[in-house]
Design a protein around this motif. Sequence first.
Motif, PDB file in Angstrom:
ATOM      1  N   THR A   7       0.815  -1.092   0.149  1.00 29.35           N
ATOM      2  CA  THR A   7      -0.130   0.035  -0.036  1.00 29.35           C
ATOM      3  C   THR A   7       0.894   1.294  -0.194  1.00 29.35           C
ATOM      4  N   GLU A   8       1.974   1.273   0.697  1.00 29.68           N
ATOM      5  CA  GLU A   8       2.730   2.497   0.881  1.00 29.68           C
ATOM      6  C   GLU A   8       3.444   2.749  -0.395  1.00 29.68           C
ATOM      7  N   SER A   9       3.780   1.621  -1.137  1.00 29.38           N
ATOM      8  CA  SER A   9       4.698   1.529  -2.221  1.00 29.38           C
ATOM      9  C   SER A   9       3.559   2.040  -3.522  1.00 29.38           C
ATOM     10  N   ARG A  10       2.422   1.559  -3.405  1.00 33.40           N
ATOM     11  CA  ARG A  10       1.393   2.325  -4.340  1.00 33.40           C
ATOM     12  C   ARG A  10       1.071   3.635  -3.885  1.00 33.40           C
ATOM     13  N   ARG A  11       0.933   4.039  -2.859  1.00 30.56           N
ATOM     14  CA  ARG A  11       0.560   5.427  -2.401  1.00 30.56           C
ATOM     15  C   ARG A  11       1.952   6.441  -2.982  1.00 30.56           C
ATOM     16  N   THR A  12       3.310   5.836  -2.663  1.00 32.19           N
ATOM     17  CA  THR A  12       4.429   6.666  -3.045  1.00 32.19           C
ATOM     18  C   THR A  12       4.288   6.828  -4.616  1.00 32.19           C
ATOM     19  N   ARG A  13       3.875   5.689  -5.301  1.00 35.04           N
ATOM     20  CA  ARG A  13       3.827   5.978  -6.821  1.00 35.04           C
ATOM     21  C   ARG A  13       2.702   6.785  -7.205  1.00 35.04           C
ATOM     22  N   THR A  14       1.659   6.661  -6.558  1.00 30.20           N
ATOM     23  CA  THR A  14       0.785   7.542  -6.946  1.00 30.20           C
ATOM     24  C   THR A  14       1.157   9.069  -6.506  1.00 30.20           C
ATOM     25  N   THR A  15       1.644   9.444  -5.436  1.00 24.23           N
ATOM     26  CA  THR A  15       2.225  10.736  -5.180  1.00 24.23           C
ATOM     27  C   THR A  15       3.160  11.152  -6.068  1.00 24.23           C
ATOM     28  N   ARG A  16       4.102  10.383  -6.527  1.00 22.30           N
ATOM     29  CA  ARG A  16       5.010  10.732  -7.322  1.00 22.30           C
ATOM     30  C   ARG A  16       4.635  11.164  -8.872  1.00 22.30           C
ATOM     31  N   ASN A  47       0.684  18.511   0.063  1.00 23.13           N
ATOM     32  CA  ASN A  47       1.415  19.635   0.733  1.00 23.13           C
ATOM     33  C   ASN A  47       2.747  19.515   0.600  1.00 23.13           C
ATOM     34  N   ARG A  48       3.456  20.799   1.150  1.00 28.25           N
ATOM     35  CA  ARG A  48       4.997  20.799   0.810  1.00 28.25           C
ATOM     36  C   ARG A  48       5.669  19.851   1.550  1.00 28.25           C
ATOM     37  N   SER A  49       5.274  19.350   2.699  1.00 31.70           N
ATOM     38  CA  SER A  49       6.028  18.176   3.330  1.00 31.70           C
ATOM     39  C   SER A  49       6.082  17.082   2.513  1.00 31.70           C
ATOM     40  N   THR A  50       4.977  16.750   1.790  1.00 30.53           N
ATOM     41  CA  THR A  50       4.958  15.530   1.038  1.00 30.53           C
ATOM     42  C   THR A  50       5.864  15.813  -0.155  1.00 30.53           C
ATOM     43  N   PHE A  51       5.827  16.822  -0.762  1.00 28.68           N
ATOM     44  CA  PHE A  51       6.785  16.888  -1.765  1.00 28.68           C
ATOM     45  C   PHE A  51       8.206  16.804  -1.348  1.00 28.68           C
ATOM     46  N   TYR A  52       8.552  17.639  -0.290  1.00 29.68           N
ATOM     47  CA  TYR A  52       9.823  17.209   0.268  1.00 29.68           C
ATOM     48  C   TYR A  52      10.030  15.802   0.942  1.00 29.68           C
ATOM     49  N   ALA A  53       9.175  15.087   0.919  1.00 28.87           N
ATOM     50  CA  ALA A  53       9.454  13.589   1.292  1.00 28.87           C
ATOM     51  C   ALA A  53       9.908  12.780  -0.143  1.00 28.87           C
ATOM     52  N   HIS A  54       9.566  13.255  -1.102  1.00 28.73           N
ATOM     53  CA  HIS A  54       9.887  12.633  -2.097  1.00 28.73           C
ATOM     54  C   HIS A  54      11.134  13.133  -3.233  1.00 28.73           C
ATOM     55  N   TYR A  55      11.154  14.477  -3.058  1.00 29.88           N
ATOM     56  CA  TYR A  55      12.075  15.624  -3.901  1.00 29.88           C
ATOM     57  C   TYR A  55      12.750  16.410  -3.212  1.00 29.88           C
TER      58      TYR A  55
END
Length: 191
Positions: A7-16, A47-55
């Motif tokens: 689920t986290e992997s899918r969520r990560t892919r979706t967010t990216r 949100n910005r923190s989500t952005f910075y969690a990935h990039y």
Amino acid sequence: MTARELTESRRTRTTRRLLQDALVELLAERPLNKISIKELCIRADVNRSTFYAHYTSLDDLLRDIEDNTISWVSGALDQLLAQPDTAGIEHVIASICQYIADNRSHLQVLMSPKADLGFQQQLLGLIYSRRSVAEQLQSQSTTDPAEAEMRVRFAVSGSIGLLQYWLATDLEAPAETIARTICTMTLPATT
């Protein structure tokens, strides 16, 4: 792998993917240096923190998009090299054109003058570095090495130019027509 990890992997892919799509939409409107992380996050609805969690930056996000595309092209070139005959090569070229159609929004930006020209140079470098692709495309056309090299350069540059034109016209022609044109213009005629 646990259900939570999946689920986290899918969520990560979706967010990216949301962030990538939002950046591509914004790049279609203006250059990267005129885009803020805040407006990207608003467009992606994260949100910005989500952005910075990935990039770490917008450049990092753009590099991720470019790297994904280069990785796919590299795989497509490997498939092309594995083909024993012209029919197989034509099939792979058709699948490349279909990939472009399926990913048009990203590729319209990446292959346009608005994008990082370094990406386009990297793409050409990848294709030219695969000498066996070039040799396979032109193996039957001539025994003169200088002429063979000119034919390869023409075939690759012409194909890239046609794909850029196709993207610039918002894919007016069907993918099959573009693939057939590339094959007709670049593959040696068989008798």
